[in-house]
Design a protein around this motif. Sequence first.
Motif, short mmCIF file in Angstrom:
data_model
loop_
_atom_site.label_atom_id
_atom_site.label_comp_id
_atom_site.label_asym_id
_atom_site.label_seq_id
_atom_site.Cartn_x
_atom_site.Cartn_y
_atom_site.Cartn_z
N CYS A 249 25.17 112.42 40.83
CA CYS A 249 25.06 111.52 41.98
C CYS A 249 24.34 112.25 43.09
O CYS A 249 24.77 113.33 43.51
CB CYS A 249 26.46 111.09 42.45
N CYS B 118 29.27 114.19 49.84
CA CYS B 118 30.33 113.20 49.64
C CYS B 118 31.70 113.86 49.75
O CYS B 118 31.99 114.80 49.00
CB CYS B 118 30.17 112.54 48.27
N CYS C 264 30.72 113.54 39.21
CA CYS C 264 29.65 113.22 40.16
C CYS C 264 28.53 114.25 40.13
O CYS C 264 27.38 113.96 40.45
CB CYS C 264 30.20 113.15 41.58
N CYS D 238 28.48 104.03 42.52
CA CYS D 238 29.45 105.10 42.75
C CYS D 238 30.49 105.03 41.64
O CYS D 238 30.93 103.93 41.27
CB CYS D 238 30.11 104.92 44.12
FE1 SF4 Z 1 28.66 109.83 44.37
FE2 SF4 Z 1 30.73 108.18 44.36
FE3 SF4 Z 1 30.95 110.61 43.35
FE4 SF4 Z 1 30.76 110.32 45.96
S1 SF4 Z 1 32.42 109.61 44.64
S2 SF4 Z 1 29.66 111.78 44.74
S3 SF4 Z 1 29.33 108.58 46.07
S4 SF4 Z 1 29.66 108.94 42.57
#
Ligand code: SF4
Length: 333
Positions: A298, A304, A311, A329
Amino acid sequence: MPDTADVLCLESLHVHFPIQGRLFDRLRGRPAGAVRAVDGIDLNIGRGEIVALVGESGSGKTTVGRVITKLAQPTGGRMLFDGRDMTSVQGSSALRPYRHRVQMIFQDAYQALNPRHTVFDIVAEPLRSLRLVEDGKQLAERVGEALASAGLNPPGDFFARFPHELSGGQRQRVVIAGALAVRPELIVADEPVSMLDVSIRAQILQVLVDLRAKHNMALLFITHDLPLAWLIADRIAVLYLGKLVEIGSADEVTFNPRHPYTVALRNATPQIGGNVGRAELPALQGEVPSAARVPKGCRFHPRCPVAFDRCREEEPPPVEVGSGHTAACWLAT
Ligand code: SF4
Protein backbone atom coordinates in the motif's frame (compact mmCIF):
# COMPACT_ATOMS: atom_id res chain seq x y z
CA MET A 1 -26.25 14.96 -10.91
CA PRO A 2 -25.39 13.30 -14.23
CA ASP A 3 -28.33 13.07 -16.60
CA THR A 4 -27.03 10.83 -19.38
CA ALA A 5 -23.95 8.80 -20.27
CA ASP A 6 -20.51 9.83 -19.11
CA VAL A 7 -18.87 12.75 -20.84
CA LEU A 8 -15.39 11.58 -19.81
CA CYS A 9 -14.03 8.16 -18.92
CA LEU A 10 -10.46 7.46 -17.80
CA GLU A 11 -9.48 3.79 -17.92
CA SER A 12 -6.34 2.66 -16.13
CA LEU A 13 -4.67 5.98 -16.98
CA HIS A 14 -0.91 6.11 -16.45
CA VAL A 15 1.54 8.98 -16.79
CA HIS A 16 5.12 7.92 -16.10
CA PHE A 17 8.05 10.23 -16.72
CA PRO A 18 11.34 8.42 -17.38
CA ILE A 19 14.23 9.37 -15.14
CA GLN A 20 17.53 10.10 -16.82
CA GLY A 21 19.82 7.75 -14.92
CA ARG A 22 23.41 8.48 -13.94
CA LEU A 23 26.02 7.70 -16.60
CA PHE A 24 27.55 4.95 -14.45
CA ASP A 25 24.17 3.22 -14.08
CA ARG A 26 23.45 3.54 -17.81
CA LEU A 27 26.82 2.00 -18.71
CA ARG A 28 26.07 -0.93 -16.41
CA GLY A 29 22.62 -1.32 -17.99
CA ARG A 30 20.77 -0.55 -14.76
CA PRO A 31 17.20 0.66 -15.29
CA ALA A 32 16.80 4.33 -14.42
CA GLY A 33 13.17 4.05 -13.28
CA ALA A 34 10.36 6.52 -13.71
CA VAL A 35 8.34 9.14 -11.89
CA ARG A 36 4.92 7.51 -11.60
CA ALA A 37 2.91 10.74 -11.51
CA VAL A 38 -0.36 8.97 -12.39
CA ASP A 39 -0.35 5.25 -11.79
CA GLY A 40 -3.55 3.62 -13.01
CA ILE A 41 -6.65 5.76 -12.55
CA ASP A 42 -10.21 4.80 -13.40
CA LEU A 43 -12.57 7.76 -13.26
CA ASN A 44 -15.77 8.75 -15.03
CA ILE A 45 -17.54 12.11 -15.11
CA GLY A 46 -21.20 12.34 -16.08
CA ARG A 47 -22.74 15.15 -18.10
CA GLY A 48 -23.46 18.08 -15.82
CA GLU A 49 -21.69 16.37 -12.94
CA ILE A 50 -19.17 18.04 -10.64
CA VAL A 51 -16.40 15.71 -9.52
CA ALA A 52 -13.72 16.95 -7.12
CA LEU A 53 -10.25 15.45 -7.35
CA VAL A 54 -8.68 15.90 -3.92
CA GLY A 55 -5.10 15.33 -2.83
CA GLU A 56 -1.99 16.97 -1.46
CA SER A 57 0.77 18.52 -3.57
CA GLY A 58 2.58 15.75 -5.41
CA SER A 59 -0.45 13.46 -5.57
CA GLY A 60 -0.67 13.77 -9.38
CA LYS A 61 -3.96 15.66 -9.56
CA THR A 62 -2.68 18.46 -11.80
CA THR A 63 -1.16 15.88 -14.17
CA VAL A 64 -4.58 14.24 -14.49
CA GLY A 65 -6.04 17.64 -15.43
CA ARG A 66 -3.29 18.25 -17.97
CA VAL A 67 -3.91 14.87 -19.61
CA ILE A 68 -7.64 15.54 -19.87
CA THR A 69 -7.00 18.93 -21.50
CA LYS A 70 -4.35 17.35 -23.79
CA LEU A 71 -1.51 19.39 -22.32
CA ALA A 72 0.20 16.11 -21.36
CA GLN A 73 0.22 12.72 -22.99
CA PRO A 74 -0.57 9.54 -21.03
CA THR A 75 1.89 6.65 -21.14
CA GLY A 76 -0.78 4.00 -20.61
CA GLY A 77 -4.52 3.45 -20.38
CA ARG A 78 -7.30 5.16 -22.31
CA MET A 79 -9.22 8.42 -22.22
CA LEU A 80 -12.68 8.42 -23.77
CA PHE A 81 -14.55 11.66 -24.36
CA ASP A 82 -18.20 11.35 -25.31
CA GLY A 83 -17.45 7.71 -26.15
CA ARG A 84 -14.56 8.52 -28.51
CA ASP A 85 -11.04 7.37 -27.72
CA MET A 86 -8.95 10.55 -27.45
CA THR A 87 -5.87 8.93 -25.93
CA SER A 88 -3.54 9.27 -28.86
CA VAL A 89 -5.17 12.13 -30.77
CA GLN A 90 -2.54 14.85 -31.19
CA GLY A 91 -1.85 17.91 -33.32
CA SER A 92 -3.61 21.26 -33.30
CA SER A 93 -6.01 20.62 -36.19
CA ALA A 94 -7.01 17.14 -34.96
CA LEU A 95 -7.57 18.55 -31.47
CA ARG A 96 -9.51 21.65 -32.51
CA PRO A 97 -12.99 20.10 -31.99
CA TYR A 98 -11.85 18.66 -28.65
CA ARG A 99 -10.49 22.01 -27.42
CA HIS A 100 -13.86 23.49 -28.25
CA ARG A 101 -15.54 21.00 -25.90
CA VAL A 102 -13.00 20.80 -23.05
CA GLN A 103 -11.47 23.83 -21.38
CA MET A 104 -9.17 24.43 -18.43
CA ILE A 105 -9.22 27.08 -15.71
CA PHE A 106 -5.78 27.61 -14.22
CA GLN A 107 -4.96 28.36 -10.62
CA ASP A 108 -2.94 31.50 -11.19
CA ALA A 109 -4.97 34.17 -12.95
CA TYR A 110 -1.95 36.52 -12.87
CA GLN A 111 -0.02 34.16 -15.13
CA ALA A 112 -2.98 32.95 -17.20
CA LEU A 113 -3.80 36.46 -18.49
CA ASN A 114 -1.59 38.27 -20.97
CA PRO A 115 -0.93 41.67 -19.34
CA ARG A 116 -0.72 43.39 -22.74
CA HIS A 117 -4.16 42.23 -23.90
CA THR A 118 -7.51 43.76 -22.99
CA VAL A 119 -10.22 41.68 -21.34
CA PHE A 120 -12.07 41.62 -24.66
CA ASP A 121 -9.10 40.20 -26.54
CA ILE A 122 -8.36 37.64 -23.83
CA VAL A 123 -11.90 36.25 -23.88
CA ALA A 124 -12.17 36.56 -27.68
CA GLU A 125 -8.91 34.66 -28.32
CA PRO A 126 -10.29 31.08 -28.11
CA LEU A 127 -13.32 32.09 -30.18
CA ARG A 128 -11.03 33.44 -32.89
CA SER A 129 -8.48 30.63 -32.82
CA LEU A 130 -11.17 27.93 -32.91
CA ARG A 131 -13.04 29.90 -35.61
CA LEU A 132 -16.32 29.80 -33.73
CA VAL A 133 -17.67 33.19 -34.81
CA GLU A 134 -18.48 34.64 -38.20
CA ASP A 135 -18.11 38.37 -37.67
CA GLY A 136 -17.26 41.09 -35.18
CA LYS A 137 -20.85 41.50 -34.01
CA GLN A 138 -21.15 37.84 -33.11
CA LEU A 139 -17.74 37.96 -31.43
CA ALA A 140 -18.80 40.90 -29.22
CA GLU A 141 -22.00 39.09 -28.29
CA ARG A 142 -20.19 35.90 -27.29
CA VAL A 143 -17.56 37.80 -25.27
CA GLY A 144 -20.27 39.81 -23.49
CA GLU A 145 -22.26 36.67 -22.77
CA ALA A 146 -19.21 34.88 -21.30
CA LEU A 147 -18.26 37.84 -19.11
CA ALA A 148 -21.83 38.15 -17.84
CA SER A 149 -21.97 34.40 -17.07
CA ALA A 150 -18.76 34.76 -15.08
CA GLY A 151 -20.36 37.57 -13.06
CA LEU A 152 -18.67 40.58 -14.69
CA ASN A 153 -21.54 43.00 -15.19
CA PRO A 154 -22.18 45.03 -17.19
CA PRO A 155 -19.75 43.20 -19.49
CA GLY A 156 -19.14 46.24 -21.72
CA ASP A 157 -17.48 48.02 -18.77
CA PHE A 158 -14.71 45.40 -18.81
CA PHE A 159 -14.01 45.13 -22.55
CA ALA A 160 -11.23 47.73 -22.68
CA ARG A 161 -9.65 47.03 -19.30
CA PHE A 162 -6.26 45.40 -18.83
CA PRO A 163 -5.57 42.68 -16.21
CA HIS A 164 -3.68 45.11 -13.94
CA GLU A 165 -6.85 47.22 -13.69
CA LEU A 166 -8.79 44.31 -12.16
CA SER A 167 -9.00 42.86 -8.65
CA GLY A 168 -7.88 39.26 -8.02
CA GLY A 169 -11.49 38.03 -8.07
CA GLN A 170 -12.21 39.88 -11.33
CA ARG A 171 -9.09 38.41 -12.93
CA GLN A 172 -10.19 34.89 -12.04
CA ARG A 173 -13.64 35.66 -13.48
CA VAL A 174 -11.98 36.71 -16.74
CA VAL A 175 -10.13 33.38 -16.78
CA ILE A 176 -13.46 31.60 -16.27
CA ALA A 177 -15.07 33.72 -19.01
CA GLY A 178 -12.27 32.74 -21.41
CA ALA A 179 -13.03 29.07 -20.75
CA LEU A 180 -16.77 29.59 -20.99
CA ALA A 181 -16.76 31.57 -24.20
CA VAL A 182 -16.47 28.44 -26.34
CA ARG A 183 -19.40 26.80 -24.47
CA PRO A 184 -17.51 23.68 -23.38
CA GLU A 185 -19.09 20.47 -22.15
CA LEU A 186 -16.36 19.86 -19.58
CA ILE A 187 -14.21 22.29 -17.63
CA VAL A 188 -11.13 21.22 -15.68
CA ALA A 189 -10.59 23.76 -12.91
CA ASP A 190 -7.19 23.39 -11.24
CA GLU A 191 -7.30 25.00 -7.77
CA PRO A 192 -9.33 27.90 -9.22
CA VAL A 193 -9.88 29.70 -5.90
CA SER A 194 -6.80 28.81 -3.88
CA MET A 195 -5.12 32.18 -4.55
CA LEU A 196 -8.20 34.27 -3.77
CA ASP A 197 -9.42 35.85 -0.53
CA VAL A 198 -11.94 33.75 1.38
CA SER A 199 -14.72 36.28 0.70
CA ILE A 200 -14.16 36.03 -3.08
CA ARG A 201 -13.89 32.23 -3.08
CA ALA A 202 -17.58 31.72 -2.32
CA GLN A 203 -18.55 34.01 -5.21
CA ILE A 204 -16.36 32.15 -7.70
CA LEU A 205 -17.65 28.77 -6.50
CA GLN A 206 -21.20 30.06 -6.95
CA VAL A 207 -20.36 31.09 -10.53
CA LEU A 208 -19.16 27.54 -11.27
CA VAL A 209 -22.23 25.94 -9.68
CA ASP A 210 -24.55 28.31 -11.59
CA LEU A 211 -22.80 27.41 -14.86
CA ARG A 212 -23.48 23.74 -14.31
CA ALA A 213 -27.16 24.49 -13.64
CA LYS A 214 -27.45 26.78 -16.67
CA HIS A 215 -25.42 24.87 -19.29
CA ASN A 216 -25.36 21.30 -17.90
CA MET A 217 -21.59 21.61 -18.03
CA ALA A 218 -19.47 18.99 -16.30
CA LEU A 219 -16.66 20.11 -14.02
CA LEU A 220 -13.55 18.41 -12.69
CA PHE A 221 -12.65 20.51 -9.67
CA ILE A 222 -9.04 19.91 -8.61
CA THR A 223 -8.25 20.92 -5.05
CA HIS A 224 -6.25 20.07 -1.93
CA ASP A 225 -9.13 21.35 0.22
CA LEU A 226 -11.67 18.71 1.29
CA PRO A 227 -14.27 21.20 2.66
CA LEU A 228 -14.24 23.08 -0.64
CA ALA A 229 -14.67 19.80 -2.51
CA TRP A 230 -17.63 18.89 -0.30
CA LEU A 231 -19.23 22.31 -0.88
CA ILE A 232 -19.14 22.14 -4.66
CA ALA A 233 -19.00 18.52 -5.78
CA ASP A 234 -21.47 15.70 -6.37
CA ARG A 235 -18.68 13.14 -5.97
CA ILE A 236 -15.21 13.27 -4.49
CA ALA A 237 -12.23 11.22 -5.71
CA VAL A 238 -9.23 11.14 -3.36
CA LEU A 239 -5.84 10.79 -5.01
CA TYR A 240 -2.67 9.67 -3.23
CA LEU A 241 0.68 9.26 -4.98
CA GLY A 242 -0.89 8.73 -8.39
CA LYS A 243 -3.69 6.34 -7.33
CA LEU A 244 -7.32 6.88 -6.40
CA VAL A 245 -7.67 5.61 -2.84
CA GLU A 246 -11.33 6.50 -2.30
CA ILE A 247 -14.25 7.69 -4.40
CA GLY A 248 -17.90 8.23 -3.61
CA SER A 249 -20.61 10.82 -3.09
CA ALA A 250 -19.36 14.05 -1.53
CA ASP A 251 -21.31 13.39 1.68
CA GLU A 252 -20.13 9.78 2.00
CA VAL A 253 -16.45 10.53 1.41
CA THR A 254 -16.53 13.55 3.73
CA PHE A 255 -18.62 12.22 6.60
CA ASN A 256 -18.09 8.48 6.32
CA PRO A 257 -14.52 8.18 4.96
CA ARG A 258 -13.27 4.60 4.75
CA HIS A 259 -9.63 5.15 3.81
CA PRO A 260 -7.21 6.31 6.54
CA TYR A 261 -5.81 8.95 4.17
CA THR A 262 -9.24 10.51 3.66
CA VAL A 263 -9.84 10.40 7.41
CA ALA A 264 -6.54 12.19 7.96
CA LEU A 265 -7.38 14.82 5.33
CA ARG A 266 -10.69 15.41 7.03
CA ASN A 267 -9.11 15.68 10.45
CA ALA A 268 -6.79 18.33 9.06
CA THR A 269 -9.81 20.56 8.34
CA PRO A 270 -11.44 21.92 11.50
CA GLN A 271 -14.60 23.01 9.68
CA ILE A 272 -15.65 19.44 9.06
CA GLY A 273 -13.40 17.56 11.51
CA GLY A 274 -14.58 16.37 14.88
CA ASN A 275 -15.80 13.02 16.00
CA VAL A 276 -18.03 11.94 13.16
CA GLY A 277 -17.72 8.36 11.94
CA ARG A 278 -14.18 6.96 11.76
CA ALA A 279 -12.44 10.24 12.56
CA GLU A 280 -10.51 8.89 15.52
CA LEU A 281 -7.21 8.55 13.60
CA PRO A 282 -4.52 11.21 14.14
CA ALA A 283 -4.03 14.03 11.64
CA LEU A 284 -1.71 13.50 8.70
CA GLN A 285 2.05 13.75 9.34
CA GLY A 286 4.81 14.36 6.80
CA GLU A 287 4.43 14.82 3.05
CA VAL A 288 3.57 12.73 0.01
CA PRO A 289 6.74 10.79 -0.91
CA SER A 290 8.35 11.27 -4.32
CA ALA A 291 6.51 9.56 -7.17
CA ALA A 292 9.94 8.27 -8.24
CA ARG A 293 10.02 6.06 -5.13
CA VAL A 294 6.54 4.61 -4.72
CA PRO A 295 6.58 2.29 -1.68
CA LYS A 296 5.91 -1.41 -2.13
CA GLY A 297 2.52 -2.67 -0.97
CA CYS A 298 0.00 0.00 0.00
CA ARG A 299 1.61 3.25 -1.10
CA PHE A 300 0.17 5.03 1.95
CA HIS A 301 1.70 2.63 4.49
CA PRO A 302 4.73 4.77 5.52
CA ARG A 303 2.31 7.45 6.77
CA CYS A 304 -0.56 5.24 7.83
CA PRO A 305 -1.05 5.07 11.61
CA VAL A 306 -2.84 1.70 11.40
CA ALA A 307 -0.60 -0.07 8.85
CA PHE A 308 0.12 -3.75 9.50
CA ASP A 309 2.34 -6.38 7.87
CA ARG A 310 0.19 -7.13 4.84
CA CYS A 311 0.11 -3.40 3.96
CA ARG A 312 3.89 -3.44 3.40
CA GLU A 313 3.71 -6.34 0.96
CA GLU A 314 0.46 -6.21 -1.03
CA GLU A 315 -1.29 -3.27 -2.65
CA PRO A 316 -4.99 -3.24 -1.67
CA PRO A 317 -7.48 -3.17 -4.59
CA PRO A 318 -10.47 -0.82 -4.51
CA VAL A 319 -13.44 -2.48 -2.84
CA GLU A 320 -17.04 -1.37 -2.69
CA VAL A 321 -17.93 -0.09 0.77
CA GLY A 322 -21.30 1.45 -0.10
CA SER A 323 -23.41 2.44 -3.06
CA GLY A 324 -20.98 4.02 -5.56
CA HIS A 325 -18.41 4.29 -2.76
CA THR A 326 -15.09 2.45 -3.02
CA ALA A 327 -11.91 2.53 -0.96
CA ALA A 328 -8.53 0.87 -1.53
CA CYS A 329 -7.56 -0.26 1.96
CA TRP A 330 -7.25 -3.72 3.54
CA LEU A 331 -9.35 -2.43 6.46
CA ALA A 332 -12.09 -0.88 4.32
CA THR A 333 -14.38 -3.86 4.65
FE1 SF4 B 1 -2.92 1.15 3.42
FE2 SF4 B 1 -5.18 0.57 4.68
FE3 SF4 B 1 -2.93 -0.66 5.33
FE4 SF4 B 1 -3.25 1.88 5.97
S1 SF4 B 1 -4.43 0.14 6.74
S2 SF4 B 1 -1.44 1.00 5.08
S3 SF4 B 1 -4.40 2.61 4.18
S4 SF4 B 1 -4.02 -0.81 3.38
